[in-house]
Design a protein around this motif. Structure first.
Motif, PDB file in Angstrom:
ATOM      1  N   GLY A 149     -22.592  -9.721  93.540  1.00 56.44           N
ATOM      2  CA  GLY A 149     -23.349  -9.136  94.631  1.00 56.44           C
ATOM      3  C   GLY A 149     -22.500  -8.529  95.721  1.00 56.44           C
ATOM      4  N   HIS A 150     -21.183  -8.737  95.671  1.00 55.44           N
ATOM      5  CA  HIS A 150     -20.291  -8.131  96.642  1.00 55.44           C
ATOM      6  C   HIS A 150     -19.790  -6.777  96.136  1.00 55.44           C
ATOM      7  CE1 HIS A 150     -20.295 -12.303  98.052  1.00 55.44           C
ATOM      8  NE2 HIS A 150     -19.932 -11.819  99.224  1.00 55.44           N
ATOM      9  N   ARG A 151     -19.170  -6.045  97.028  1.00 55.34           N
ATOM     10  CA  ARG A 151     -18.650  -4.715  96.709  1.00 55.34           C
ATOM     11  C   ARG A 151     -17.162  -4.809  96.410  1.00 55.34           C
ATOM     12  NH1 ARG A 151     -20.985   0.030  94.995  1.00 55.34           N
ATOM     13  NH2 ARG A 151     -19.887   1.858  95.783  1.00 55.34           N
ATOM     14  N   LEU A 152     -16.767  -4.336  95.252  1.00 58.60           N
ATOM     15  CA  LEU A 152     -15.359  -4.318  94.856  1.00 58.60           C
ATOM     16  C   LEU A 152     -14.779  -2.931  95.090  1.00 58.60           C
ATOM     17  CD1 LEU A 152     -12.890  -5.617  93.360  1.00 58.60           C
ATOM     18  CD2 LEU A 152     -13.886  -4.693  91.245  1.00 58.60           C
ATOM     19  N   VAL A 153     -13.639  -2.874  95.757  1.00 59.31           N
ATOM     20  CA  VAL A 153     -12.913  -1.619  95.965  1.00 59.31           C
ATOM     21  C   VAL A 153     -11.516  -1.778  95.384  1.00 59.31           C
ATOM     22  CG1 VAL A 153     -11.969   0.004  97.650  1.00 59.31           C
ATOM     23  CG2 VAL A 153     -14.204  -1.067  98.066  1.00 59.31           C
ATOM     24  N   ILE A 154     -11.124  -0.872  94.507  1.00 54.85           N
ATOM     25  CA  ILE A 154      -9.784  -0.870  93.912  1.00 54.85           C
ATOM     26  C   ILE A 154      -9.043   0.367  94.411  1.00 54.85           C
ATOM     27  CG2 ILE A 154      -8.446  -0.769  91.767  1.00 54.85           C
ATOM     28  CD1 ILE A 154     -10.813  -2.110  90.363  1.00 54.85           C
ATOM     29  N   VAL A 155      -7.829   0.162  94.879  1.00 52.76           N
ATOM     30  CA  VAL A 155      -6.997   1.268  95.374  1.00 52.76           C
ATOM     31  C   VAL A 155      -5.667   1.230  94.639  1.00 52.76           C
ATOM     32  CG1 VAL A 155      -5.920   2.348  97.373  1.00 52.76           C
ATOM     33  CG2 VAL A 155      -8.070   1.082  97.650  1.00 52.76           C
ATOM     34  N   LYS A 156      -5.252   2.374  94.103  1.00 47.63           N
ATOM     35  CA  LYS A 156      -3.944   2.463  93.446  1.00 47.63           C
ATOM     36  C   LYS A 156      -3.159   3.638  94.031  1.00 47.63           C
ATOM     37  CE  LYS A 156      -1.385   3.227  89.186  1.00 47.63           C
ATOM     38  NZ  LYS A 156      -0.483   4.173  89.871  1.00 47.63           N
ATOM     39  N   PRO A 157      -1.964   3.365  94.530  1.00 51.34           N
ATOM     40  CA  PRO A 157      -1.108   4.467  94.996  1.00 51.34           C
ATOM     41  C   PRO A 157      -0.475   5.195  93.821  1.00 51.34           C
ATOM     42  CG  PRO A 157       0.067   2.405  95.162  1.00 51.34           C
ATOM     43  CD  PRO A 157      -1.315   2.055  94.682  1.00 51.34           C
ATOM     44  N   ASP A 158       0.261   6.261  94.099  1.00 55.80           N
ATOM     45  CA  ASP A 158       0.907   7.015  93.028  1.00 55.80           C
ATOM     46  C   ASP A 158       1.952   6.182  92.298  1.00 55.80           C
ATOM     47  OD1 ASP A 158      -0.588   9.271  93.482  1.00 55.80           O
ATOM     48  OD2 ASP A 158       0.888  10.202  94.797  1.00 55.80           O
ATOM     49  N   GLY A 162     -12.363  -4.618 106.604  1.00 53.72           N
ATOM     50  CA  GLY A 162     -13.431  -5.612 106.547  1.00 53.72           C
ATOM     51  C   GLY A 162     -13.530  -6.411 105.267  1.00 53.72           C
ATOM     52  N   ALA A 163     -12.528  -6.318 104.389  1.00 49.39           N
ATOM     53  CA  ALA A 163     -12.577  -7.095 103.148  1.00 49.39           C
ATOM     54  C   ALA A 163     -12.592  -8.590 103.462  1.00 49.39           C
ATOM     55  CB  ALA A 163     -11.373  -6.763 102.268  1.00 49.39           C
ATOM     56  N   LEU A 164     -13.413  -9.327 102.727  1.00 53.18           N
ATOM     57  CA  LEU A 164     -13.415 -10.785 102.839  1.00 53.18           C
ATOM     58  C   LEU A 164     -12.209 -11.373 102.117  1.00 53.18           C
ATOM     59  CD1 LEU A 164     -17.190 -11.484 102.132  1.00 53.18           C
ATOM     60  CD2 LEU A 164     -16.059 -11.215 104.342  1.00 53.18           C
ATOM     61  N   SER A 194       0.331  -1.836  90.284  1.00 51.59           N
ATOM     62  CA  SER A 194       0.320  -1.583  91.710  1.00 51.59           C
ATOM     63  C   SER A 194      -1.064  -1.490  92.354  1.00 51.59           C
ATOM     64  CB  SER A 194       1.043  -0.260  91.984  1.00 51.59           C
ATOM     65  OG  SER A 194       0.379   0.793  91.302  1.00 51.59           O
ATOM     66  N   ALA A 195      -2.139  -1.682  91.578  1.00 53.38           N
ATOM     67  CA  ALA A 195      -3.475  -1.613  92.159  1.00 53.38           C
ATOM     68  C   ALA A 195      -3.728  -2.833  93.051  1.00 53.38           C
ATOM     69  CB  ALA A 195      -4.532  -1.534  91.063  1.00 53.38           C
ATOM     70  N   VAL A 196      -4.432  -2.590  94.149  1.00 56.43           N
ATOM     71  CA  VAL A 196      -4.848  -3.641  95.069  1.00 56.43           C
ATOM     72  C   VAL A 196      -6.358  -3.521  95.228  1.00 56.43           C
ATOM     73  CG1 VAL A 196      -4.570  -4.627  97.380  1.00 56.43           C
ATOM     74  CG2 VAL A 196      -2.638  -3.461  96.277  1.00 56.43           C
ATOM     75  N   TYR A 197      -7.035  -4.664  95.286  1.00 52.12           N
ATOM     76  CA  TYR A 197      -8.489  -4.615  95.443  1.00 52.12           C
ATOM     77  C   TYR A 197      -8.911  -5.404  96.670  1.00 52.12           C
ATOM     78  CZ  TYR A 197      -8.443  -9.337  93.471  1.00 52.12           C
ATOM     79  OH  TYR A 197      -8.194 -10.666  93.258  1.00 52.12           O
ATOM     80  N   GLY A 198     -10.082  -5.023  97.166  1.00 50.99           N
ATOM     81  CA  GLY A 198     -10.713  -5.764  98.248  1.00 50.99           C
ATOM     82  C   GLY A 198     -12.142  -6.066  97.856  1.00 50.99           C
ATOM     83  N   ILE A 199     -12.637  -7.233  98.268  1.00 47.86           N
ATOM     84  CA  ILE A 199     -14.018  -7.630  98.018  1.00 47.86           C
ATOM     85  C   ILE A 199     -14.736  -7.653  99.358  1.00 47.86           C
ATOM     86  CG2 ILE A 199     -15.555  -9.385  97.079  1.00 47.86           C
ATOM     87  CD1 ILE A 199     -13.272 -10.287  95.261  1.00 47.86           C
ATOM     88  N   PHE A 200     -15.801  -6.847  99.456  1.00 48.78           N
ATOM     89  CA  PHE A 200     -16.519  -6.636 100.703  1.00 48.78           C
ATOM     90  C   PHE A 200     -17.942  -7.166 100.584  1.00 48.78           C
ATOM     91  CE2 PHE A 200     -13.120  -3.612 100.633  1.00 48.78           C
ATOM     92  CZ  PHE A 200     -12.780  -3.334 101.952  1.00 48.78           C
ATOM     93  N   GLU A 201     -18.612  -7.259 101.728  1.00 48.83           N
ATOM     94  CA  GLU A 201     -20.041  -7.540 101.721  1.00 48.83           C
ATOM     95  C   GLU A 201     -20.773  -6.405 101.016  1.00 48.83           C
ATOM     96  OE1 GLU A 201     -21.360 -10.265 102.553  1.00 48.83           O
ATOM     97  OE2 GLU A 201     -20.392 -11.167 104.292  1.00 48.83           O
ATOM     98  N   GLU A 202     -22.075  -6.544 100.838  1.00 51.58           N
ATOM     99  CA  GLU A 202     -22.852  -5.563 100.063  1.00 51.58           C
ATOM    100  C   GLU A 202     -23.021  -4.269 100.860  1.00 51.58           C
ATOM    101  OE1 GLU A 202     -26.259  -7.153  97.755  1.00 51.58           O
ATOM    102  OE2 GLU A 202     -25.821  -8.992  98.817  1.00 51.58           O
ATOM    103  N   GLU A 255     -17.380  -0.512  92.893  1.00 50.65           N
ATOM    104  CA  GLU A 255     -18.581  -0.899  92.170  1.00 50.65           C
ATOM    105  C   GLU A 255     -19.102  -2.203  92.748  1.00 50.65           C
ATOM    106  OE1 GLU A 255     -17.446  -1.419  88.029  1.00 50.65           O
ATOM    107  OE2 GLU A 255     -17.419  -3.604  88.271  1.00 50.65           O
ATOM    108  N   ASP A 256     -20.385  -2.491  92.475  1.00 53.29           N
ATOM    109  CA  ASP A 256     -20.951  -3.781  92.826  1.00 53.29           C
ATOM    110  C   ASP A 256     -20.583  -4.795  91.756  1.00 53.29           C
ATOM    111  OD1 ASP A 256     -22.178  -2.876  95.175  1.00 53.29           O
ATOM    112  OD2 ASP A 256     -23.939  -2.179  94.079  1.00 53.29           O
ATOM    113  N   MET A 257     -20.151  -5.952  92.176  1.00 52.25           N
ATOM    114  CA  MET A 257     -19.710  -6.978  91.232  1.00 52.25           C
ATOM    115  C   MET A 257     -20.930  -7.660  90.608  1.00 52.25           C
ATOM    116  SD  MET A 257     -16.488  -8.504  93.423  1.00 52.25           S
ATOM    117  CE  MET A 257     -15.572  -9.157  92.025  1.00 52.25           C
TER     118      MET A 257
END
Length: 272
Positions: A163-172, A234-236, A245-253, A269-271
């Protein structure tokens, strides 16, 4: 046959011990990322061998060394099957700690079993997957899993950030697995990761850690900065996945505003 191998994130990663076979014993929770997928087509072929092509992101390896080809050869050594034509379209970034190649190999094994009517159990496929690569067994089933050993020991895990929001970020930049392991001193953690995963998400920060971060962040400050920015946004909970090298954050909905990552690979994406 058209298959869509999806990637994963690591929620916590402890390097527990160096093994005599050259691998490391680890402890991690692998969590599937359902929407970030490659595409894998497998068709029967009369040549009694494999013909492999790829498109999309460059894999950087000779086709014969591609992990899908290695999975086919391992499968064929275990079970008598015919030839195939295989095409892989890469979308999952490489050198990111997202397990895209391992997912491709696992779906190759599952696809070959279905295509040729080989009645393998899940446990048999997991044993076969372990011969191909350390992270491959997880993707046979692909549910949230506590993974130990060198990656072949799988156990259900209680708890989930559904139910949380997953964000994945990868630099070059990318991080090689060898580079990541070179900076880690194996040690047995005081707390079991499976227990920590069951805590409320807001209690994960500072408790659930990735042992690779210390050395990787020192060499790649851009990756460290991504984690800091995810927390500022605001990631929890935020972490590098695998060896990076990818980093992720888990956020509220919600869909967070992330202008700092313009020009980088960003996936949300929504988890579930």
């Amino acid at each position: 046959m058209l298959l869509f191998p999806n990637c994963k994130i690591n929620i916590g990663l402890r390097v527990v011990a160096k093994r005599t076979d050259g691998y490391h014993d680890i402890e991690t929770v692998m969590y599937p990322v359902r929407g970030l997928c490659d595409a894998l087509e497998i068709l029967p072929d009369a040549t009694d061998d494999i013909s492999f092509t790829s498109s999309g992101l460059e894999t950087g390896v000779d086709p014969e060394r591609n992990i899908c080809v290695r999975a086919y050869r391992a499968f064929r050594e275990a079970c008598p099957i015919g030839g195939v034509r295989m095409h892989l379209h890469k979308t999952i970034p490489m050198g990111a700690g997202l397990g895209g190649g391992s997912a491709d190999a696992a779906l190759t094994i599952k696809g070959l079993a279905e295509l040729f009517g080989v009645p393998l159990t899940a446990e048999q496929m997991i044993r076969l997957a372990a011969q191909v690569g350390s992270d491959v067994p997880f993707f046979i089933d692909g549910r949230p899993t506590l993974v130990t050993g060198r990656g072949e020991i799988l156990a259900p895990v209680a708890g989930s950030p559904i139910g949380h929001r997953l964000v994945i970020v990868k630099p070059d930049e990318s991080v090689s697995t060898a580079e990541a392991y070179a900076g880690v001193a194996p040690a047995r953690p005081e707390s079991r990761l499976g227990d920590l995963f069951g805590l409320p998400l807001r209690q994960w920060k500072g408790r659930i850690v990735n042992d690779f971060e210390t050395s990787v962040f020192r060499i790649h400050p851009t990756i460290a900065a991504i984690k800091e920015e995810l927390y500022r946004a605001g990631a929890l909970y935020a972490s590098m996945s695998g060896s990076g090298s990818a980093v992720y954050g888990i956020f509220e909905e919600r869909t967070p505003d992330l202008p700092a990552f313009e020009g980088m690979f960003v996936y949300q994406e929504d988890m579930i």
